[in-house]
Design an enzyme around this catalytic site. Sequence first.
Site, PDB file in Angstrom:
ATOM      1  N   GLU A  21       0.837  -1.213   0.000  1.00 22.12           N
ATOM      2  CA  GLU A  21       0.000   0.000   0.000  1.00 22.12           C
ATOM      3  C   GLU A  21       0.870   1.261   0.000  1.00 22.12           C
ATOM      4  OE1 GLU A  21      -1.469   1.956   3.281  1.00 22.12           O
ATOM      5  OE2 GLU A  21      -0.950   0.431   4.766  1.00 22.12           O
ATOM      6  N   LYS A 155      -3.465  -1.140  15.429  1.00 20.25           N
ATOM      7  CA  LYS A 155      -2.931  -0.323  16.523  1.00 20.25           C
ATOM      8  C   LYS A 155      -3.947  -0.176  17.641  1.00 20.25           C
ATOM      9  CE  LYS A 155       0.402   2.689  14.506  1.00 20.25           C
ATOM     10  NZ  LYS A 155       0.191   2.531  13.076  1.00 20.25           N
TER      11      LYS A 155
HETATM   12  N1  PSU Z   1      -2.566   1.915  10.389  1.00 19.86           N
HETATM   13  C1  PSU Z   1      -1.241   2.109  10.516  1.00 19.86           C
HETATM   14  N2  PSU Z   1      -0.560   2.819   9.570  1.00 19.86           N
HETATM   15  C2  PSU Z   1      -1.181   3.304   8.459  1.00 19.86           C
HETATM   16  C3  PSU Z   1      -2.585   3.060   8.315  1.00 19.86           C
HETATM   17  C4  PSU Z   1      -3.225   2.380   9.296  1.00 19.86           C
HETATM   18  O1  PSU Z   1      -0.672   1.670  11.484  1.00 19.86           O
HETATM   19  O2  PSU Z   1      -0.538   3.947   7.628  1.00 19.86           O
HETATM   20  C5  PSU Z   1      -3.283   3.536   7.083  1.00 19.86           C
HETATM   21  C6  PSU Z   1      -3.520   2.356   6.147  1.00 19.86           C
HETATM   22  O3  PSU Z   1      -3.393   2.806   4.807  1.00 19.86           O
HETATM   23  C7  PSU Z   1      -4.959   1.985   6.422  1.00 19.86           C
HETATM   24  C8  PSU Z   1      -5.549   3.345   6.675  1.00 19.86           C
HETATM   25  O4  PSU Z   1      -5.603   1.324   5.355  1.00 19.86           O
HETATM   26  O5  PSU Z   1      -4.561   4.037   7.418  1.00 19.86           O
HETATM   27  C9  PSU Z   1      -6.853   3.275   7.432  1.00 19.86           C
HETATM   28  O6  PSU Z   1      -7.391   4.558   7.483  1.00 19.86           O
HETATM   29  P1  PSU Z   1      -8.895   4.753   7.970  1.00 19.86           P
HETATM   30  O7  PSU Z   1      -8.874   4.434   9.441  1.00 19.86           O
HETATM   31  O8  PSU Z   1      -9.207   6.193   7.684  1.00 19.86           O
HETATM   32  O9  PSU Z   1      -9.720   3.799   7.165  1.00 19.86           O
END
Ligand code: PSU
Length: 299
Positions: A21, A155
Site C-alpha cells: 500500500e 494499533k
Molecule cells: N494503520 C497504521 N498505519 C497506516 C494506516 C493504518 O498503522 O498507515 C493507514 C492504512 O493505509 C490503512 C488506513 O488502510 O490508514 C486506514 O485509514 P482509515 O482508518 O481512515 O480507514
Amino acid sequence: MRVHPEVADALAAGRAVVALESTIISHGLPRPDNLRIAREIEESVRAGGAVPATVAIIDGEPHIGLDDEALQRIATGDTVIKVSVRELATLAAVGADGATTVAATAHLAAAAGITVFATGGLGGVHRGARDSYDESADLTVLSRTPVLVVCSGVKSILDIGATLERLETLSVGVIGYRTDRFPAFYLADSGHPLDWWVQTPKQAAAVLRARDRLGADGYGLVLANPIPADAELDRELHDRVLADGLAAAEVAGVRGKDVTPFLLDHFHRATHGASVAANVALVLANARLAAEVAVAYAA
Ligand code: PSU
Ligand code: MN
C-alpha cells in the site's frame, strides 16, 4: 489501470508478486525518511524472492507497481490524497495523485490478479465507534476481496476487540503467524486470543489453496505477524502516548479519514522516533514474510 512491466511479466509467468500500500508512505510515516523506507519495503519483498507491486494513483490512473519517479512523487508530493475504494473513480475523473489505503490497495491488487499483500497495520473500529460510527472501510472491503493481508494486527488507537468481532461478522479469517495472540502493532500481544495460527509460509499458502478449492475466494484473510520482540515499543511509553494522542484528537475535533494520520503523527512525534523505528521493523518483517508466502503459493 497500469501494471508495471516487471509485475506484468511475473504475473504472466505465475511468479510470486506482493502488493504494497502507499498511504503508509504518504500519510503513515514522517518525511523525509518515508521515501527511503518505501524503497526498503520493496527490497524486503525482493529479498524474500517476490516482485514488489506498490499500488498508488498517478494522475488519476491506478498503478500496480511504481517506478522510482512515481514512488518519489507519492513520498514527497504536497497534493497526494489518501484514497479508499470509494474515491478511486472521483480521483480518476479529476486526474489527481493518490496514495491507496489497505482497502483501495486490496481492491486494485485483486483486480490485477495479485493475492498476497503486505502492510504495517490494518484500519479497524475506532474507540468510541458506538457514537462516531468510525470504522475503516478496510474491514468491509476485505470481506469481499480475495487477498491475504500480512500485517501486525491493528494499533491500539483502535478498539481491538470490536475490530476482531467485526472481522468475524464479515467472514474475514484471521490467522496468527507463530502466535496464538492477535498482535497490537507496536506490541506483540494485544491480549486477544486467536483460534488459528500457522508456523510456516508453506502452511499459510496451503490455507490460500484450500480457500481457492472451496470457492470461498471472495473473502479476504489476515495473516497476523507480531512485531519482532527486540523492536517492541516500551509498554509504559506506549500507553502514555496513546492516552495523550486520543485526548489531543478529541480536543482538535479531528474527524473522518484524518483521524488515523493524526494519531500516527502524534505517536511519531511524542515518542521521538521510537514508534517510527518500531513501525519500520515490523513492516519490513511483514514484507519479507508476505514474499515467502507468495513464493510458496506460486509453487
Ligand atoms: N494503520 C497504521 N498505519 C497506516 C494506516 C493504518 O498503522 O498507515 C493507514 C492504512 O493505509 C490503512 C488506513 O488502510 O490508514 C486506514 O485509514 P482509515 O482508518 O481512515 O480507514
Ligand atoms: Mn474512519
